[in-house]
Design a protein around this motif. Sequence first.
Motif, PDB file in Angstrom:
ATOM      1  N   GLY A 214      -9.560   4.105 -23.624  1.00 38.59           N
ATOM      2  CA  GLY A 214      -9.951   4.666 -24.914  1.00 38.59           C
ATOM      3  C   GLY A 214     -11.065   5.676 -24.835  1.00 38.59           C
ATOM      4  N   GLU A 215     -11.583   5.934 -23.649  1.00 38.84           N
ATOM      5  CA  GLU A 215     -12.647   6.922 -23.483  1.00 38.84           C
ATOM      6  C   GLU A 215     -12.134   8.116 -22.687  1.00 38.84           C
ATOM      7  N   VAL A 216     -12.671   9.267 -22.992  1.00 39.13           N
ATOM      8  CA  VAL A 216     -12.287  10.490 -22.293  1.00 39.13           C
ATOM      9  C   VAL A 216     -13.431  10.914 -21.388  1.00 39.13           C
ATOM     10  N   HIS A 217     -13.106  11.191 -20.133  1.00 33.09           N
ATOM     11  CA  HIS A 217     -14.101  11.612 -19.153  1.00 33.09           C
ATOM     12  C   HIS A 217     -13.786  13.030 -18.707  1.00 33.09           C
ATOM     13  N   HIS A 218     -14.814  13.830 -18.581  1.00 28.78           N
ATOM     14  CA  HIS A 218     -14.659  15.234 -18.201  1.00 28.78           C
ATOM     15  C   HIS A 218     -15.438  15.502 -16.915  1.00 28.78           C
ATOM     16  N   GLY A 219     -15.055  16.586 -16.249  1.00 25.50           N
ATOM     17  CA  GLY A 219     -15.818  17.042 -15.100  1.00 25.50           C
ATOM     18  C   GLY A 219     -15.021  16.973 -13.820  1.00 25.50           C
ATOM     19  N   ASP A 220     -15.637  17.447 -12.731  1.00 23.75           N
ATOM     20  CA  ASP A 220     -14.956  17.424 -11.433  1.00 23.75           C
ATOM     21  C   ASP A 220     -15.492  16.323 -10.529  1.00 23.75           C
ATOM     22  N   ALA A 221     -16.329  15.419 -11.101  1.00 26.57           N
ATOM     23  CA  ALA A 221     -16.831  14.271 -10.350  1.00 26.57           C
ATOM     24  C   ALA A 221     -17.000  13.120 -11.338  1.00 26.57           C
ATOM     25  N   VAL A 222     -15.920  12.381 -11.538  1.00 24.01           N
ATOM     26  CA  VAL A 222     -15.897  11.322 -12.544  1.00 24.01           C
ATOM     27  C   VAL A 222     -16.059   9.975 -11.860  1.00 24.01           C
ATOM     28  N   ASP A 223     -16.966   9.168 -12.343  1.00 23.37           N
ATOM     29  CA  ASP A 223     -17.227   7.851 -11.755  1.00 23.37           C
ATOM     30  C   ASP A 223     -16.733   6.772 -12.712  1.00 23.37           C
ATOM     31  N   LEU A 224     -15.647   6.100 -12.314  1.00 26.05           N
ATOM     32  CA  LEU A 224     -15.087   5.025 -13.128  1.00 26.05           C
ATOM     33  C   LEU A 224     -15.324   3.658 -12.495  1.00 26.05           C
ATOM     34  N   ARG A 225     -16.210   3.596 -11.530  1.00 27.42           N
ATOM     35  CA  ARG A 225     -16.532   2.298 -10.952  1.00 27.42           C
ATOM     36  C   ARG A 225     -17.200   1.431 -12.028  1.00 27.42           C
ATOM     37  N   GLY A 226     -16.709   0.239 -12.139  1.00 25.21           N
ATOM     38  CA  GLY A 226     -17.202  -0.629 -13.207  1.00 25.21           C
ATOM     39  C   GLY A 226     -16.334  -0.573 -14.444  1.00 25.21           C
ATOM     40  N   VAL A 227     -15.434   0.410 -14.510  1.00 23.51           N
ATOM     41  CA  VAL A 227     -14.487   0.505 -15.621  1.00 23.51           C
ATOM     42  C   VAL A 227     -13.193  -0.184 -15.189  1.00 23.51           C
ATOM     43  N   ASP A 228     -12.506  -0.780 -16.149  1.00 21.44           N
ATOM     44  CA  ASP A 228     -11.255  -1.478 -15.840  1.00 21.44           C
ATOM     45  C   ASP A 228     -10.146  -0.457 -15.596  1.00 21.44           C
ATOM     46  N   ALA A 229     -10.126   0.070 -14.389  1.00 23.66           N
ATOM     47  CA  ALA A 229      -9.118   1.068 -14.027  1.00 23.66           C
ATOM     48  C   ALA A 229      -8.892   0.999 -12.530  1.00 23.66           C
ATOM     49  N   ASP A 230      -7.623   0.901 -12.131  1.00 18.63           N
ATOM     50  CA  ASP A 230      -7.356   0.895 -10.696  1.00 18.63           C
ATOM     51  C   ASP A 230      -6.827   2.260 -10.267  1.00 18.63           C
ATOM     52  N   ALA A 231      -6.766   2.449  -8.965  1.00 21.26           N
ATOM     53  CA  ALA A 231      -6.399   3.758  -8.424  1.00 21.26           C
ATOM     54  C   ALA A 231      -5.003   4.187  -8.859  1.00 21.26           C
ATOM     55  N   THR A 232      -4.063   3.243  -8.906  1.00 27.26           N
ATOM     56  CA  THR A 232      -2.690   3.595  -9.287  1.00 27.26           C
ATOM     57  C   THR A 232      -2.629   4.091 -10.722  1.00 27.26           C
ATOM     58  N   ALA A 233      -3.313   3.393 -11.628  1.00 22.92           N
ATOM     59  CA  ALA A 233      -3.303   3.806 -13.033  1.00 22.92           C
ATOM     60  C   ALA A 233      -3.952   5.172 -13.210  1.00 22.92           C
ATOM     61  N   VAL A 234      -5.055   5.396 -12.514  1.00 25.52           N
ATOM     62  CA  VAL A 234      -5.740   6.690 -12.618  1.00 25.52           C
ATOM     63  C   VAL A 234      -4.865   7.790 -12.038  1.00 25.52           C
ATOM     64  N   ARG A 235      -4.219   7.508 -10.940  1.00 22.26           N
ATOM     65  CA  ARG A 235      -3.345   8.506 -10.314  1.00 22.26           C
ATOM     66  C   ARG A 235      -2.202   8.886 -11.258  1.00 22.26           C
ATOM     67  N   GLU A 236      -1.631   7.897 -11.909  1.00 20.59           N
ATOM     68  CA  GLU A 236      -0.558   8.183 -12.859  1.00 20.59           C
ATOM     69  C   GLU A 236      -1.071   8.956 -14.064  1.00 20.59           C
ATOM     70  N   THR A 237      -2.270   8.601 -14.527  1.00 24.69           N
ATOM     71  CA  THR A 237      -2.860   9.316 -15.660  1.00 24.69           C
ATOM     72  C   THR A 237      -3.079  10.786 -15.327  1.00 24.69           C
ATOM     73  N   LEU A 238      -3.466  11.047 -14.104  1.00 22.39           N
ATOM     74  CA  LEU A 238      -3.705  12.426 -13.668  1.00 22.39           C
ATOM     75  C   LEU A 238      -2.424  13.138 -13.258  1.00 22.39           C
ATOM     76  N   ASP A 239      -1.294  12.414 -13.307  1.00 25.23           N
ATOM     77  CA  ASP A 239       0.010  12.976 -12.961  1.00 25.23           C
ATOM     78  C   ASP A 239       0.018  13.519 -11.527  1.00 25.23           C
TER      79      ASP A 239
END
Length: 285
Positions: A7-32
Amino acid sequence: MRIRIGGEVHHGDAVDLRGVDADATAVRETLDLAADDPLATVSATPPALSVALAAAARERGHDHPNDAEIERLRAALATTEPPDSSDPAVDLATARRRAAEAGSDVARLRERVATLRGRLRERRGGDAEPGTSAGEAESLAEVESAFEAATRALTEAETERVAARQALSRATERARRARDASERERSRRDALANRRREARAALARELWDEFWTAFDAVAADAPATDHVGDDPTAFDGDPVAGHAAAVRLARRDDPVVVSAPLFDDEAAATVRDRLRAPVVLVSAP
Protein backbone atom coordinates in the motif's frame (compact mmCIF):
# COMPACT_ATOMS: atom_id res chain seq x y z
CA MET A 1 12.07 3.69 -10.22
CA ARG A 2 8.62 3.54 -8.64
CA ILE A 3 7.46 0.54 -6.66
CA ARG A 4 4.25 -0.04 -4.71
CA ILE A 5 4.50 -2.53 -1.87
CA GLY A 6 2.07 -3.00 1.04
CA GLY A 7 0.00 0.00 0.00
CA GLU A 8 3.00 2.33 0.00
CA VAL A 9 4.81 3.76 -2.99
CA HIS A 10 8.60 4.00 -2.96
CA HIS A 11 10.62 6.14 -5.34
CA GLY A 12 14.27 6.44 -6.24
CA ASP A 13 17.15 4.34 -7.52
CA ALA A 14 18.07 2.95 -4.08
CA VAL A 15 14.99 1.62 -2.29
CA ASP A 16 15.33 -0.15 1.05
CA LEU A 17 12.48 -2.53 1.84
CA ARG A 18 14.26 -4.45 4.55
CA GLY A 19 11.83 -4.77 7.40
CA VAL A 20 8.88 -4.50 5.03
CA ASP A 21 6.76 -7.57 4.33
CA ALA A 22 8.06 -8.15 0.83
CA ASP A 23 10.12 -10.97 -0.61
CA ALA A 24 12.42 -10.87 -3.61
CA THR A 25 10.02 -12.77 -5.88
CA ALA A 26 7.12 -10.41 -5.20
CA VAL A 27 9.29 -7.34 -5.72
CA ARG A 28 10.72 -8.78 -8.92
CA GLU A 29 7.23 -9.40 -10.27
CA THR A 30 6.12 -5.92 -9.23
CA LEU A 31 9.02 -4.44 -11.16
CA ASP A 32 8.16 -6.67 -14.14
CA LEU A 33 11.67 -8.09 -14.30
CA ALA A 34 12.11 -11.04 -16.61
CA ALA A 35 12.00 -14.37 -14.78
CA ASP A 36 14.95 -15.67 -16.81
CA ASP A 37 17.17 -12.61 -16.26
CA PRO A 38 20.17 -13.88 -14.25
CA LEU A 39 21.14 -10.33 -13.26
CA ALA A 40 17.79 -9.16 -11.92
CA THR A 41 18.31 -10.61 -8.45
CA VAL A 42 21.35 -10.88 -6.20
CA SER A 43 20.61 -13.52 -3.59
CA ALA A 44 22.22 -16.29 -1.59
CA THR A 45 21.63 -18.69 -4.51
CA PRO A 46 23.37 -17.07 -7.49
CA PRO A 47 23.58 -18.54 -11.00
CA ALA A 48 26.83 -19.91 -12.35
CA LEU A 49 29.38 -17.16 -12.81
CA SER A 50 29.73 -17.84 -16.54
CA VAL A 51 25.97 -17.41 -16.94
CA ALA A 52 26.02 -14.08 -15.09
CA LEU A 53 29.07 -12.77 -16.94
CA ALA A 54 27.63 -13.75 -20.31
CA ALA A 55 24.40 -11.93 -19.43
CA ALA A 56 26.44 -8.89 -18.41
CA ALA A 57 28.27 -8.97 -21.73
CA ARG A 58 24.94 -9.15 -23.57
CA GLU A 59 23.65 -6.19 -21.58
CA ARG A 60 26.68 -4.22 -22.66
CA GLY A 61 25.93 -4.96 -26.31
CA HIS A 62 28.32 -7.83 -26.96
CA ASP A 63 27.26 -10.50 -29.42
CA HIS A 64 28.63 -13.80 -30.67
CA PRO A 65 28.90 -15.54 -34.07
CA ASN A 66 26.53 -18.23 -32.81
CA ASP A 67 23.71 -15.72 -32.38
CA ALA A 68 22.27 -16.18 -35.86
CA GLU A 69 22.24 -19.95 -35.49
CA ILE A 70 20.73 -19.65 -32.01
CA GLU A 71 17.93 -17.49 -33.38
CA ARG A 72 17.34 -19.87 -36.29
CA LEU A 73 17.07 -22.85 -33.95
CA ARG A 74 14.80 -20.97 -31.57
CA ALA A 75 12.52 -19.99 -34.44
CA ALA A 76 12.45 -23.55 -35.75
CA LEU A 77 11.49 -24.90 -32.33
CA ALA A 78 8.89 -22.18 -31.84
CA THR A 79 7.16 -23.07 -35.11
CA THR A 80 7.21 -26.82 -34.52
CA GLU A 81 3.67 -28.15 -34.73
CA PRO A 82 2.37 -29.53 -31.45
CA PRO A 83 2.21 -33.32 -31.39
CA ASP A 84 -1.06 -35.11 -32.04
CA SER A 85 -2.94 -35.68 -28.80
CA SER A 86 -3.02 -39.43 -29.47
CA ASP A 87 0.05 -41.56 -28.89
CA PRO A 88 1.45 -43.00 -32.16
CA ALA A 89 2.96 -45.93 -30.27
CA VAL A 90 -0.43 -46.83 -28.76
CA ASP A 91 -2.14 -46.42 -32.14
CA LEU A 92 0.44 -48.68 -33.77
CA ALA A 93 0.02 -51.36 -31.12
CA THR A 94 -3.76 -51.21 -31.56
CA ALA A 95 -3.45 -51.43 -35.35
CA ARG A 96 -1.11 -54.42 -35.09
CA ARG A 97 -3.50 -56.18 -32.75
CA ARG A 98 -6.44 -55.48 -35.07
CA ALA A 99 -4.53 -56.77 -38.10
CA ALA A 100 -3.47 -59.92 -36.24
CA GLU A 101 -7.03 -60.61 -35.08
CA ALA A 102 -8.39 -60.01 -38.58
CA GLY A 103 -5.84 -62.44 -40.02
CA SER A 104 -6.77 -65.07 -37.46
CA ASP A 105 -10.46 -64.64 -38.22
CA VAL A 106 -9.86 -65.10 -41.94
CA ALA A 107 -7.80 -68.25 -41.36
CA ARG A 108 -10.41 -69.70 -39.02
CA LEU A 109 -13.32 -68.95 -41.36
CA ARG A 110 -11.51 -70.29 -44.41
CA GLU A 111 -11.02 -73.55 -42.58
CA ARG A 112 -14.71 -73.64 -41.64
CA VAL A 113 -15.82 -72.85 -45.19
CA ALA A 114 -13.57 -75.61 -46.51
CA THR A 115 -15.01 -78.06 -43.99
CA LEU A 116 -18.61 -77.13 -44.83
CA ARG A 117 -17.89 -77.33 -48.54
CA GLY A 118 -16.69 -80.90 -48.07
CA ARG A 119 -19.80 -81.77 -46.07
CA LEU A 120 -22.00 -80.25 -48.79
CA ARG A 121 -20.35 -82.39 -51.41
CA GLU A 122 -21.05 -85.43 -49.32
CA ARG A 123 -24.71 -84.49 -48.82
CA ARG A 124 -25.27 -83.47 -52.43
CA GLY A 125 -23.58 -86.59 -53.64
CA GLY A 126 -26.33 -88.61 -51.88
CA ASP A 127 -29.31 -86.54 -53.17
CA ALA A 128 -29.56 -88.50 -56.40
CA GLU A 129 -29.84 -91.85 -54.58
CA PRO A 130 -33.33 -93.12 -53.93
CA GLY A 131 -34.65 -93.44 -50.44
CA THR A 132 -33.29 -90.17 -49.09
CA SER A 133 -34.97 -89.55 -45.76
CA ALA A 134 -36.55 -86.26 -44.61
CA GLY A 135 -33.92 -86.06 -41.89
CA GLU A 136 -31.13 -86.32 -44.44
CA ALA A 137 -32.80 -83.64 -46.61
CA GLU A 138 -33.06 -81.34 -43.60
CA SER A 139 -29.42 -82.00 -42.77
CA LEU A 140 -28.45 -80.94 -46.28
CA ALA A 141 -30.42 -77.68 -45.89
CA GLU A 142 -28.73 -77.02 -42.58
CA VAL A 143 -25.29 -77.55 -44.07
CA GLU A 144 -26.13 -75.29 -47.02
CA SER A 145 -27.33 -72.58 -44.63
CA ALA A 146 -24.21 -72.95 -42.47
CA PHE A 147 -22.02 -72.84 -45.57
CA GLU A 148 -23.68 -69.66 -46.85
CA ALA A 149 -23.36 -68.00 -43.42
CA ALA A 150 -19.70 -69.00 -43.16
CA THR A 151 -19.04 -67.70 -46.69
CA ARG A 152 -20.62 -64.34 -45.83
CA ALA A 153 -18.63 -64.18 -42.61
CA LEU A 154 -15.44 -64.98 -44.53
CA THR A 155 -16.13 -62.20 -47.03
CA GLU A 156 -16.68 -59.74 -44.19
CA ALA A 157 -13.56 -60.97 -42.42
CA GLU A 158 -11.47 -60.58 -45.59
CA THR A 159 -12.82 -57.04 -45.99
CA GLU A 160 -11.93 -56.32 -42.36
CA ARG A 161 -8.46 -57.79 -42.89
CA VAL A 162 -7.86 -55.45 -45.85
CA ALA A 163 -9.03 -52.47 -43.76
CA ALA A 164 -6.91 -53.59 -40.80
CA ARG A 165 -3.82 -53.92 -42.98
CA GLN A 166 -4.42 -50.46 -44.43
CA ALA A 167 -4.88 -49.03 -40.93
CA LEU A 168 -1.69 -50.75 -39.84
CA SER A 169 0.18 -49.23 -42.78
CA ARG A 170 -1.13 -45.76 -41.88
CA ALA A 171 -0.30 -46.22 -38.19
CA THR A 172 3.20 -47.45 -39.06
CA GLU A 173 3.81 -44.40 -41.26
CA ARG A 174 2.41 -42.06 -38.63
CA ALA A 175 4.62 -43.59 -35.95
CA ARG A 176 7.63 -43.24 -38.24
CA ARG A 177 6.84 -39.57 -38.89
CA ALA A 178 6.37 -38.98 -35.15
CA ARG A 179 9.75 -40.60 -34.42
CA ASP A 180 11.41 -38.51 -37.13
CA ALA A 181 9.80 -35.31 -35.83
CA SER A 182 10.81 -36.14 -32.27
CA GLU A 183 14.37 -36.84 -33.37
CA ARG A 184 14.53 -33.55 -35.31
CA GLU A 185 13.24 -31.62 -32.31
CA ARG A 186 15.67 -33.36 -29.97
CA SER A 187 18.52 -32.64 -32.37
CA ARG A 188 17.54 -28.97 -32.57
CA ARG A 189 17.27 -28.67 -28.81
CA ASP A 190 20.67 -30.28 -28.37
CA ALA A 191 22.16 -28.00 -31.02
CA LEU A 192 20.55 -24.94 -29.41
CA ALA A 193 21.92 -25.90 -26.00
CA ASN A 194 25.38 -26.41 -27.47
CA ARG A 195 25.38 -23.11 -29.38
CA ARG A 196 24.17 -21.26 -26.29
CA ARG A 197 26.81 -22.92 -24.13
CA GLU A 198 29.56 -21.99 -26.61
CA ALA A 199 28.34 -18.40 -26.84
CA ARG A 200 27.96 -18.10 -23.08
CA ALA A 201 31.51 -19.33 -22.45
CA ALA A 202 32.97 -16.95 -25.03
CA LEU A 203 30.98 -13.94 -23.83
CA ALA A 204 31.91 -14.61 -20.20
CA ARG A 205 35.59 -14.66 -21.13
CA GLU A 206 35.23 -11.25 -22.78
CA LEU A 207 34.62 -9.66 -19.35
CA TRP A 208 37.03 -11.85 -17.45
CA ASP A 209 39.87 -9.32 -17.40
CA GLU A 210 37.51 -6.72 -15.92
CA PHE A 211 35.96 -9.13 -13.47
CA TRP A 212 38.55 -8.93 -10.71
CA THR A 213 38.39 -5.14 -10.47
CA ALA A 214 34.61 -5.38 -10.20
CA PHE A 215 34.91 -8.17 -7.67
CA ASP A 216 37.15 -6.09 -5.42
CA ALA A 217 34.70 -3.18 -5.70
CA VAL A 218 31.64 -5.12 -4.58
CA ALA A 219 33.21 -7.66 -2.25
CA ALA A 220 35.34 -5.71 0.16
CA ASP A 221 34.13 -7.93 2.99
CA ALA A 222 33.90 -11.18 1.08
CA PRO A 223 36.29 -14.04 1.77
CA ALA A 224 39.59 -13.41 0.01
CA THR A 225 40.39 -15.29 -3.17
CA ASP A 226 43.42 -15.43 -5.40
CA HIS A 227 43.03 -13.75 -8.78
CA VAL A 228 43.93 -16.82 -10.78
CA GLY A 229 42.74 -18.69 -13.84
CA ASP A 230 42.11 -17.66 -17.38
CA ASP A 231 38.32 -18.06 -17.49
CA PRO A 232 35.30 -17.98 -15.14
CA THR A 233 35.36 -21.72 -14.53
CA ALA A 234 38.56 -21.17 -12.51
CA PHE A 235 36.81 -18.85 -10.04
CA ASP A 236 36.68 -20.28 -6.52
CA GLY A 237 35.76 -17.20 -4.53
CA ASP A 238 32.49 -16.23 -2.88
CA PRO A 239 29.77 -17.00 -5.46
CA VAL A 240 27.44 -14.22 -4.29
CA ALA A 241 30.22 -11.65 -4.57
CA GLY A 242 31.11 -13.03 -8.00
CA HIS A 243 27.51 -12.63 -9.10
CA ALA A 244 27.39 -9.10 -7.73
CA ALA A 245 30.56 -8.29 -9.67
CA ALA A 246 28.88 -9.50 -12.87
CA VAL A 247 25.93 -7.21 -12.13
CA ARG A 248 28.33 -4.30 -11.68
CA LEU A 249 29.99 -5.08 -15.00
CA ALA A 250 26.60 -5.08 -16.75
CA ARG A 251 26.03 -1.37 -15.99
CA ARG A 252 22.31 -2.00 -15.76
CA ASP A 253 19.57 0.53 -16.21
CA ASP A 254 16.99 -1.96 -14.98
CA PRO A 255 16.70 -2.43 -11.20
CA VAL A 256 18.28 -5.26 -9.26
CA VAL A 257 16.52 -6.90 -6.32
CA VAL A 258 19.10 -7.57 -3.61
CA SER A 259 18.43 -10.11 -0.87
CA ALA A 260 21.95 -11.34 -0.16
CA PRO A 261 23.49 -11.40 3.33
CA LEU A 262 26.63 -9.99 1.71
CA PHE A 263 25.00 -6.55 1.77
CA ASP A 264 23.06 -6.81 5.04
CA ASP A 265 25.10 -4.05 6.69
CA GLU A 266 25.15 -1.73 3.67
CA ALA A 267 22.89 1.24 3.01
CA ALA A 268 20.81 1.09 -0.15
CA ALA A 269 22.79 3.94 -1.74
CA THR A 270 26.06 2.12 -1.05
CA VAL A 271 24.76 -1.07 -2.66
CA ARG A 272 23.55 0.97 -5.63
CA ASP A 273 27.01 2.44 -6.07
CA ARG A 274 28.71 -0.91 -5.73
CA LEU A 275 26.45 -2.60 -8.25
CA ARG A 276 26.23 0.45 -10.53
CA ALA A 277 22.52 -0.20 -10.94
CA PRO A 278 19.20 0.83 -9.38
CA VAL A 279 18.57 -1.43 -6.41
CA VAL A 280 15.75 -2.59 -4.20
CA LEU A 281 16.95 -4.16 -0.96
CA VAL A 282 14.77 -6.78 0.70
CA SER A 283 15.44 -8.93 3.73
CA ALA A 284 17.36 -12.10 3.02
CA PRO A 285 15.24 -15.23 3.64
